[in-house]
Scaffold this motif. Structure first.
Motif, PDB file in Angstrom:
ATOM      1  N   ALA A  82       5.219 -13.038   0.060  1.00  0.00           N
ATOM      2  CA  ALA A  82       4.911 -11.989   0.969  1.00  0.00           C
ATOM      3  C   ALA A  82       3.891 -11.082   0.363  1.00  0.00           C
ATOM      4  O   ALA A  82       3.809 -10.828  -0.974  1.00  0.00           O
ATOM      5  CB  ALA A  82       6.102 -11.645   1.421  1.00  0.00           C
ATOM      6  N   ARG A  83       3.175 -10.349   1.088  1.00  0.00           N
ATOM      7  CA  ARG A  83       2.249  -9.240   0.746  1.00  0.00           C
ATOM      8  C   ARG A  83       2.530  -7.833   1.415  1.00  0.00           C
ATOM      9  O   ARG A  83       1.913  -7.349   2.118  1.00  0.00           O
ATOM     10  CB  ARG A  83       0.699  -9.336   0.814  1.00  0.00           C
ATOM     11  CG  ARG A  83       0.292 -10.893   0.258  1.00  0.00           C
ATOM     12  CD  ARG A  83       0.517 -10.818  -1.559  1.00  0.00           C
ATOM     13  NE  ARG A  83      -0.438  -9.798  -1.916  1.00  0.00           N
ATOM     14  CZ  ARG A  83      -0.716  -9.572  -3.154  1.00  0.00           C
ATOM     15  NH1 ARG A  83       0.215 -10.060  -3.830  1.00  0.00           N
ATOM     16  NH2 ARG A  83      -1.497  -8.506  -3.631  1.00  0.00           N
ATOM     17  N   GLY A  84       3.809  -7.356   1.124  1.00  0.00           N
ATOM     18  CA  GLY A  84       4.289  -6.195   1.558  1.00  0.00           C
ATOM     19  C   GLY A  84       4.636  -6.181   2.964  1.00  0.00           C
ATOM     20  O   GLY A  84       4.766  -5.054   3.676  1.00  0.00           O
ATOM     21  N   THR A  85       4.949  -7.168   3.591  1.00  0.00           N
ATOM     22  CA  THR A  85       5.402  -7.004   4.948  1.00  0.00           C
ATOM     23  C   THR A  85       6.731  -6.800   5.165  1.00  0.00           C
ATOM     24  O   THR A  85       7.314  -6.132   5.719  1.00  0.00           O
ATOM     25  CB  THR A  85       5.400  -8.763   5.670  1.00  0.00           C
ATOM     26  OG1 THR A  85       6.059  -9.604   4.612  1.00  0.00           O
ATOM     27  CG2 THR A  85       3.740  -8.820   5.764  1.00  0.00           C
ATOM     28  N   GLY A  86       7.948  -7.353   4.232  1.00  0.00           N
ATOM     29  CA  GLY A  86       9.121  -6.839   3.935  1.00  0.00           C
ATOM     30  C   GLY A  86      10.001  -7.685   5.272  1.00  0.00           C
ATOM     31  O   GLY A  86       9.459  -8.219   6.107  1.00  0.00           O
ATOM     32  N   ASP A 110       0.931  -1.246  -0.038  1.00  0.00           N
ATOM     33  CA  ASP A 110      -0.139   0.162  -0.033  1.00  0.00           C
ATOM     34  C   ASP A 110       0.882   1.302  -0.008  1.00  0.00           C
ATOM     35  O   ASP A 110       1.834   1.272   0.539  1.00  0.00           O
ATOM     36  CB  ASP A 110      -1.097   0.040   1.213  1.00  0.00           C
ATOM     37  CG  ASP A 110      -1.853  -1.052   1.179  1.00  0.00           C
ATOM     38  OD1 ASP A 110      -2.305  -1.582  -0.028  1.00  0.00           O
ATOM     39  OD2 ASP A 110      -2.473  -1.383   2.306  1.00  0.00           O
ATOM     40  N   LEU A 111       0.553   2.296  -0.739  1.00  0.00           N
ATOM     41  CA  LEU A 111       1.022   3.725  -0.641  1.00  0.00           C
ATOM     42  C   LEU A 111       1.376   3.960   0.693  1.00  0.00           C
ATOM     43  O   LEU A 111       2.477   4.803   0.907  1.00  0.00           O
ATOM     44  CB  LEU A 111       0.344   4.705  -1.291  1.00  0.00           C
ATOM     45  CG  LEU A 111       0.326   4.511  -2.962  1.00  0.00           C
ATOM     46  CD1 LEU A 111      -0.645   5.389  -3.539  1.00  0.00           C
ATOM     47  CD2 LEU A 111       1.668   4.298  -3.628  1.00  0.00           C
ATOM     48  N   LYS A 112       0.403   3.840   1.661  1.00  0.00           N
ATOM     49  CA  LYS A 112       0.629   4.241   3.058  1.00  0.00           C
ATOM     50  C   LYS A 112       1.916   3.764   3.877  1.00  0.00           C
ATOM     51  O   LYS A 112       2.577   4.014   4.626  1.00  0.00           O
ATOM     52  CB  LYS A 112      -0.560   4.343   3.757  1.00  0.00           C
ATOM     53  CG  LYS A 112      -1.003   2.776   4.028  1.00  0.00           C
ATOM     54  CD  LYS A 112      -2.354   2.719   5.043  1.00  0.00           C
ATOM     55  CE  LYS A 112      -2.997   1.388   5.086  1.00  0.00           C
ATOM     56  NZ  LYS A 112      -2.040   0.495   5.990  1.00  0.00           N
ATOM     57  N   ASP A 113       2.264   2.470   3.269  1.00  0.00           N
ATOM     58  CA  ASP A 113       3.486   1.715   3.811  1.00  0.00           C
ATOM     59  C   ASP A 113       4.629   1.866   3.112  1.00  0.00           C
ATOM     60  O   ASP A 113       5.571   1.161   3.219  1.00  0.00           O
ATOM     61  CB  ASP A 113       2.897   0.142   4.018  1.00  0.00           C
ATOM     62  CG  ASP A 113       1.725  -0.103   4.818  1.00  0.00           C
ATOM     63  OD1 ASP A 113       1.735   0.769   5.777  1.00  0.00           O
ATOM     64  OD2 ASP A 113       0.990  -0.953   4.475  1.00  0.00           O
ATOM     65  N   GLY A 129      -0.030   1.705  -8.382  1.00  0.00           N
ATOM     66  CA  GLY A 129       0.037   1.094  -7.192  1.00  0.00           C
ATOM     67  C   GLY A 129       1.589   1.021  -6.907  1.00  0.00           C
ATOM     68  O   GLY A 129       2.353   1.611  -7.468  1.00  0.00           O
ATOM     69  N   ALA A 130       2.196   0.210  -5.985  1.00  0.00           N
ATOM     70  CA  ALA A 130       3.406  -0.142  -5.744  1.00  0.00           C
ATOM     71  C   ALA A 130       3.850  -1.463  -5.419  1.00  0.00           C
ATOM     72  O   ALA A 130       2.850  -2.328  -5.064  1.00  0.00           O
ATOM     73  CB  ALA A 130       3.811   0.859  -4.264  1.00  0.00           C
TER      74      ALA A 130
END
Length: 380
Positions: free
Chosen positions: A350-354, A290-293, A340-341
């Protein structure tokens, strides 16, 4: 009808025709051509740039497939050469066994030879050797048959791979010509504009970007924007920074010129995390975020067709290779419509956890505004 009346009718008809006949076309004043508005010109120019970039990404995708196919052809040719060498060795061994068997053949059966032998034990041992040779021959024949099948299969695959390579090479040429046609459209439009129109166009575009950036940053869509990069993300950004000021060139991936996805893919390759070559594949295959992340090093994808990509560097800005005629530079994140990003350094699936971020308390400082015009240096 009398001659006098006939003359009057003819005269009246001529007069009427003179009065009622329409004016010649040249006599009708044409409206002055309306000068196109700056908004219309910008819309056309952006459409042409977008079409050119979409064609470029198609070309890049074909180039990647062609590169992979060339590697496959090389691998299959190598395996085929080894298989043929093995087949040659197998045929030689089978021939030797055939000669040995022929030289050992007699009309007396092994059972009779055993009965007539002066030394039955020696005859049994000789029979064992003959049986061993027969089993070895059977294994050699089996190996020979398998080698022939493998060589035939590899030859078939190599022929198909070569045919695929030739097909991709032809498609690549079509894609290249398509890009050139699109860029010709851009050049023709720019060449038709006056210096004043070009200036107004640039100012109008800049104001549009400022407005979009203001709306995005004030909406809170970027979150607190206090996250730092991972170690890999920091390496990718360092590489991207070193390319500032280098020219955009479609289909290029360094070290002197780049297109948008050439820059991002090379940056992450130098960070030790290879990613797909094209912006569309980066969008399709990398974990979404998400952009906020967003954190520095993430990739921002633009346009509904995912035809442009840039690297986020924090504080609402990205490093990008923008388009033909421009250089790698730092731009507001809202310079184009955001799709998006994605996050290249997330584990697979993974789904944006990093991974855990480094100890940066703040995103790294942005380069100075004039860094986009830095002298061209070699990529490192």
């Amino acid at each position: 009808m009398s001659g006098r009346l006939l003359r009057l009718v003819c005269t009246a008809a001529v007069a009427a025709g003179t009065v009622l006949a329409p004016l010649p076309a040249a006599a009708v004043p044409e409206p002055e051509p309306r000068e196109r508005s700056v908004a219309d010109l910008l819309t056309d120019l952006q459409r042409l740039y977008r079409e050119a970039e979409e064609a470029t990404e198609t070309y890049n995708a074909t180039e990647e497939k062609l590169r992979a196919k060339r590697a496959e052809v090389t691998r299959l040719d190598t395996e085929l050469s080894r298989a043929r060498l093995s087949l040659h060795d197998s045929r030689g061994a089978a021939g030797r066994l055939a000669r040995q068997q022929y030289q050992s053949v007699t009309d007396i059966s092994p059972y009779v030879r055993l009965l007539l032998a002066h030394d039955p034990q020696h005859a049994l041992e000789q029979g064992h050797v003959i049986g061993q040779l027969a089993r070895e021959r059977a294994q050699r024949v089996g190996a020979l048959t398998g080698a022939e099948r493998r060589a035939d299969e590899l030859a078939r695959k190599a022929r198909k791979a070569l045919d695929d390579q030739l097909t991709l090479a032809a498609r690549q040429k079509e894609d290249r010509d398509d890009v050139r046609d699109k860029l010709t459209g851009v050049e023709e439009l720019l060449a038709s504009l006056t210096a004043e129109q070009l200036t107004r166009l640039a100012e109008f575009e800049e104001k549009g970007v400022e407005k979009a950036q203001q709306e995005l940053t004030t909406s809170g869509a970027l979150g607190d924007d206090e996250r730092g990069p991972t170690a890999e993300g920091e390496k990718a950004m360092e590489y991207a920074r070193r390319q500032l000021g280098k020219p955009y060139e479609w289909g290029a991936e360094g070290p002197r010129t780049y297109d948008c996805s050439g820059l991002t893919s090379q940056a992450w390759a130098h960070a030790g995390s290879p990613i797909p070559r094209t912006s569309q594949e980066q969008w399709a295959r990398l974990p979404r975020v998400d952009l906020k992340d967003l954190r520095p090093g993430d990739l921002v994808i633009y346009f509904p067709e995912a035809t442009h990509v840039a690297m986020y560097v924090g504080k609402g800005h990205v490093i990008e290779a923008p388009r033909t005629g421009e250089k790698v530079k730092v731009s507001p994140i809202a310079s184009h419509p955001i799709l998006g990003a994605v996050r290249p350094d997330d584990p697979p699936g993974a789904r944006g956890t990093g991974r855990p971020a480094t100890t940066h308390a703040q995103p790294p400082a942005l380069p100075a505004p004039d860094d986009g015009q830095a002298p061209v240096t070699e990529a490192r």
